[in-house]
Design a protein around this motif. Structure first.
Motif, short mmCIF file in Angstrom:
data_model
loop_
_atom_site.label_atom_id
_atom_site.label_comp_id
_atom_site.label_asym_id
_atom_site.label_seq_id
_atom_site.Cartn_x
_atom_site.Cartn_y
_atom_site.Cartn_z
N SER B 55 0.83 -1.20 0.00
CA SER B 55 0.00 0.00 0.00
C SER B 55 0.86 1.25 0.00
O SER B 55 0.47 2.28 -0.57
CB SER B 55 -0.97 0.01 1.18
OG SER B 55 -0.28 -0.15 2.37
N ASP B 58 1.96 1.80 -3.50
CA ASP B 58 0.79 2.29 -4.21
C ASP B 58 0.62 3.79 -4.00
O ASP B 58 0.45 4.56 -4.95
CB ASP B 58 -0.44 1.54 -3.69
CG ASP B 58 -1.65 1.76 -4.55
OD1 ASP B 58 -1.54 1.54 -5.78
OD2 ASP B 58 -2.68 2.17 -4.04
N LYS B 63 -0.09 5.72 -7.49
CA LYS B 63 -1.19 6.66 -7.62
C LYS B 63 -0.76 8.10 -7.37
O LYS B 63 -1.59 8.98 -7.19
CB LYS B 63 -2.29 6.29 -6.61
CG LYS B 63 -2.94 4.94 -6.85
CD LYS B 63 -4.44 5.02 -6.58
CE LYS B 63 -5.11 3.67 -6.83
NZ LYS B 63 -4.84 2.71 -5.75
#
Lengths: 250, 380, 403
Positions: B55, B58, B63
């Motif tokens: 995460s 990520d 992102k």
């Protein structure tokens, strides 16, 4: 479980590796009860590793080791029992610096054999007298000389009333004038009938006390025999070379 | 008993221990799964690591928003893309926009190349001092020369460089100046205080040193910085108004001198008494004894803890934020105060953390390597 | 070996001759006196110079001196206070007291958490499990190499990004997390709880006494009776029983979510949380390193000797390794505790009202910088010197006896 006809220590084709280094190669050995064995050899020959395997301070990867009839495996409870029957004296004494001499000797009898303190104290004083330093009982290890500390270490091991005593170069860290007092203690112990396996360079001691001498080199037992046979009539070249180096030093 | 053997046939040594003893499978068995408890711990840790690493990657890379376009209406950057990604993706655009401000503070834009050279000079100075072959008298000269060059570059006014007053300095150069210059000036004071603390002939001097050391050690650096910013002006006579940066630097020097003195005292104590006695027996006076025999050895002994103290001071300079001096941390904080980027302080703090980490980690690795070397050469 | 009472060195009547000072430069005692007079004189002159400047400046700027301001009404609002405080009524002195108490609370909670977390991580970093020990090493390195102030700013910023009160997250029933802090339910304190607390304290004493009795019995007979059943009864069964007997009251004042704020319950502010998280993580990393070095400092020969004697691992740890490790751990650990106390002063950067923060505000309002800073330094010096004194005493007590 033990009877007098059973040998005290049996090693069958013991092999040990440190990483890729093959440090013990197919070592086989039998030590009978009351027998005194001296192991000698150049440094790196595996002699320390060998006796450290006997009380499992090092673990072997192949082969069998039987102490007093019991095989050494990863079973910790059996191991603790075996270790309380096998006493060890180290090159660097390893006394507990924060405890008095008396407490060093009574620690294991109190915590392992569950002896009452008064009884343990009496036992410790008996052995401290035997190694001839009873007056130091309330001092701390830091206040004693090297020779005295090593004698305390011997007394500490004896307080557990072991059947077998292992000595890993007990005099190598001592000043020359203190070696004699420790060797005298070990001779007295030998004469009282204790089974002993001793790694040492002290040839005089070996001659006087040993029933058998083992010569190790590069991880294997090269030659073995009585002290007279080994020192006066060495058979292999390697032993001859080693003896010449040792004797030159003296 | 056994008989002696005449010839001994050697057992061939086997290079490859049994499979279960070495190799990657054996390593995993020994280090990760050597008991039930250990296996559970490995599995639990591996699970959480992968989950959070995934995460984090990520958020930070997949992102994240790297650049934002210019808003034609206002002429400033338009952060709506960043705001939209808040919570799911990092906004690295704030770094691209603000990195020069964070690194150099309010230093004039066109002259920032001088500040950049100053940073490089500092790094060069550290690396040179770390290398053993430069541990000679000449090192002091190198330090003096480099520090002079640094101040010339920062101030300007000579060699055709534009003059930049001190209150426009900021960012990484300030952090480096405060810590390095502080340590360099504190060092001689620390040596004197350490010697004074150990003196037996001059009890008054010893008492003064003890008071100085215990008072400074007992109070937080922040109280000294407050003292510097608020009280020092009161100490000065009419008209003499020392600059804020100088006042903070003096406070840091006074603070550092105490901790350095304690480290040096440890070295003086560790030196065997025989060294002192031999020097006396040769008829050396006190200062000759200290300068030629004792201090060279003692200082060499304490280089690892000295480096650790320097790392501590490098981090402690960040406290000047509280008295309003523009060091690296302050610049970062002020950069985030910009209304466009107000919500993205996390990203800026991460960048600052990385910069501090790089400096401190390399210094700490160096000091640990030194410690290992020194303990090897001291045979027990 | 030992001298008897007839040893003339001990019982002799001649005393050592005294030493006088000759007025010659070659006499080291004279030189010492002269040097000291010169140095002390120089420093004294310097201090006198600074003091006279200060007095002139203070007069010129019409700044008051003295501690009278402590008696005037403060007017400083303080968010968190352990004792009742009303800005319109209470004095500066009261405000400073609030600051001192806040600082002490942060220090005590910090020291406890740092010890627990640091010891746990330190021991874990020595584990056989490669993954665990590497992770601990990474944690320690990352936490240590970032300035504490950055830690505080980072965590504070993170905590402020929590949703506002309207959308507060419910972590557990009654526990609400928002950007104004952590709302916790408060226990309504009844007499039964006080009695249960007393029973708990009595239980702790009883457990300690049981431990001593067990050691006595072990010395006498060799068998050590189990202490844990006594501990369970004294620390759990009896207090719970007392509480149950007195009616078992257990009403919680639950926070009730309103539109802009919560009614009821207690609040842990984001400033306090950020300060604690930053302080504890940063210093626990140092503590972990200290614990680790302490245990590693015990020579492996000690482990081997204990093993060779047949001692079980637990006994070995308690009787042989830990006592020696503690000697190495305690001095640097005390420095870490001192660091926690002093670094709590960084609270001023994130707005938590500790001593430095409150005195800083006071200083700004009254202009009396010298008194303010002197106050701060005096309080911290007291804390540090008491910790140092304790450490010196403990160190001397534990020192290994040598020749």
């Amino acid at each position: 479980m033990s009877n007098d006809t059973q040998p005290a220590i049996v090693l069958e084709k013991v092999n040990k590796w440190f990483g890729q280094l093959h440090v013990l190669r197919d070592v086989s050995l039998t030590v009978g009860t009351g027998e005194k064995v001296v192991v000698c050899g150049p440094s790196g020959s595996g002699k320390s590793t060998l006796i450290r395997c006997i009380n499992r301070l090092e673990t072997h990867q192949e082969g069998r080791i039987l102490v007093d009839g019991t095989e050494l495996t990863d079973d910790t409870r059996a191991l603790d029992t075996i270790r309380s029957e096998v006493g060890m004296v180290f090159q660097s004494f390893n006394l507990f610096p924060h405890l008095t001499i008396l407490e060093n000797c009574t620690l294991a009898p109190i915590w392992v054999r569950k002896m009452p303190k008064v009884e343990a104290d009496a036992l410790a004083m008996e052995f401290l007298t035997r190694v001839k330093i009873p007056e130091q009982a309330l001092k701390y290890p830091g206040q004693l000389s090297g020779g005295q500390q090593q004698r305390v270490a011997i007394a500490r091991a004896l307080c557990m009333r072991p059947k077998i005593m292992l000595f890993d170069e007990p005099t190598s860290a001592l000043d020359p004038e203190m070696i004699k007092e420790v060797l005298d203690t070990m001779i007295e112990l030998a004469e009282s009938g204790m089974t002993m396996v001793c790694v040492t360079h002290e040839m005089g001691f070996a001659r006087q006390v040993a029933d058998r001498v083992l010569f190790m080199d590069q991880g294997e037992v090269v030659e073995s025999g009585t002290p007279v046979e080994m020192f006066e009539r060495p058979q292999t070249d390697r032993l001859k070379l080693f003896l010449s180096q040792i004797l030159r030093g003296h | 008993m056994s008989t002696a053997t005449t010839t001994h046939i050697s057992v061939p040594g086997r290079e490859q221990p049994p499979m279960l003893v070495a190799g990657p499978v054996a390593w995993a068995r020994a280090n990760l799964f050597n008991s039930i408890g250990s296996s559970l711990v490995t599995l639990a840790l591996a699970y959480f690591l992968l989950k959070y690493a995934a995460s984090f990657i990520d958020w930070a890379f997949i992102k994240s928003v790297w650049t934002v376009p210019m808003d034609p209406a206002t002429g400033k950057l338009d952060p709506t893309a960043c705001r939209a990604a808040k919570g799911t993706g990092a906004c690295w655009a704030v770094i691209w926009d603000k990195y020069r401000f964070i690194l150099f503070g309010r230093y004039p834009f066109e002259e920032q190349w001088r500040a950049a050279i100053v940073v490089v000079l500092f790094i060069g100075l550290f690396v040179t001092s770390a290398m053993r072959r430069f541990w000679r008298r000449e090192l002091a000269l190198i330090w003096v020369a480099t520090l002079t060059a640094i101040f010339v570059l920062m101030w300007g006014g000579v060699f055709g460089l534009r003059y930049v007053p001190q209150d426009e300095w900021g960012g990484l150069p300030i952090t480096l100046i405060l810590s390095t210059f502080g340590l360099a000036c504190a060092f001689p004071i620390a040596v004197l205080v350490a010697l004074g603390r150990r003196s037996t002939n001059l009890p008054a001097v010893k008492l003064l040193c003890v008071i100085y050391i215990e008072v400074i050690r007992g109070v937080p650096l922040i109280s000294l910085l407050f003292m510097a910013s608020v009280m020092f002006p009161l100490f000065m006579p009419e008209g003499l108004n020392p600059d804020k940066l100088l006042r903070a630097q003096v406070a840091i020097i006074l603070f550092a001198a105490v901790y350095l003195a304690e480290v040096i005292r440890g070295g003086l104590q560790a030196l065997p008494k025989g060294q002192y006695e031999a020097a006396d027996a040769l008829g050396l006076s006190y200062w000759k004894k200290m300068g030629l025999i004792i201090l060279p050895q003692a200082l060499r002994l304490v280089i690892p803890p000295l480096v650790n103290t320097f790392i501590g001071f490098f981090k402690d300079t960040s406290l000047v934020l509280i008295i309003g001096i523009f060091d690296l941390l302050t610049s970062g904080k002020v950069a985030v105060a910009d209304p466009i980027w107000q919500a993205f302080s996390t990203e800026v703090y991460i960048m600052l953390g990385l910069i501090y980490f790089c400096f401190c980690f390399s210094m700490s690795r160096y000091s640990r390597g030194l410690e290992r070397e020194f303990s090897k050469s001291v045979r027990r | 070996m030992s001298s008897t009472s007839t040893d003339p060195r001990v019982t002799g009547t001649r005393k050592a001759p005294g030493k006088g000072v000759t007025l010659s430069w070659s006499d080291p005692r004279l030189r010492a006196i002269v040097w000291q007079v010169v140095i002390v004189g120089l420093i004294g002159a310097g201090i006198w110079y600074l003091v006279s400047n200060t007095a002139a400046n203070l007069e010129q700027r019409r700044i008051a001196t003295g501690f009278d301001f402590l008696g005037t009404v403060a007017g400083i609002p303080i968010g968190e206070h352990l004792v009742p405080y009303d800005p319109s009524v209470n004095t500066y002195g009261r405000a400073v007291l609030v600051g001192i108490l806040n600082t002490l609370m942060v220090t005590v909670v910090g020291v406890v958490l740092v010890t627990l977390l640091g010891t746990a991580i330190g021991i874990a970093s020595l584990s056989d499990n490669w993954l665990l020990s590497r992770l601990c090493a990474v944690f320690v390195e990352v936490m240590r190499d970032v300035p504490l102030l950055l830690h505080l700013l980072f965590w504070y910023a993170l905590l402020l990004t929590l949703p506002p009160v309207r959308e507060a997250m419910m972590v557990l029933p009654g526990l609400f997390l928002s950007n104004s802090g952590l709302k916790v339910p408060l226990l309504v304190w009844e007499p039964a709880h006080s009695f249960a607390m007393l029973a708990l304290m009595a239980g702790a004493i009883a457990t300690w006494l049981a431990g001593r009795r067990a050691t006595r019995i072990q010395h006498a007979t060799g068998v050590r009776p189990k202490v844990w059943p006594v501990a369970v009864v004294a620390l759990v069964v009896v207090p719970v029983g007392v509480w149950a007997l007195l009616g078992a009251p257990f009403t919680l004042e639950m926070p009730v979510k309103g539109r802009f704020r919560f009614a009821g319950g207690g609040l842990i502010s984001p400033e306090f949380m950020a300060l604690m998280i930053g302080l504890v993580l940063y210093h626990a990393a140092f503590a972990a390193e200290i614990v680790r070095s302490g245990i590693l400092a015990v020579p492996s020969g000690q482990w081997e000797a204990g093993g060779a004697l047949g001692l079980k691992r637990g006994t070995m740890l308690r009787q042989i390794v830990l006592p020696q490790a503690l000697r190495v751990i305690i001095p640097p650990m005390t420095s870490t505790y001192l660091g926690v106390a002093k670094n709590s002063s960084l609270a001023v950067a994130i707005g938590y009202p500790d001593l430095v923060s409150i005195v800083g505000t006071t200083l700004n309002q009254t202009g009396q910088a010298i008194e303010g800073i002197a106050l701060i330094m005096a309080v911290y010096l007291t804390i540090s010197l008491s910790i140092s004194l304790f450490m010196n005493w403990y160190n001397a007590r534990l020192a290994l006896v040598e020749r």
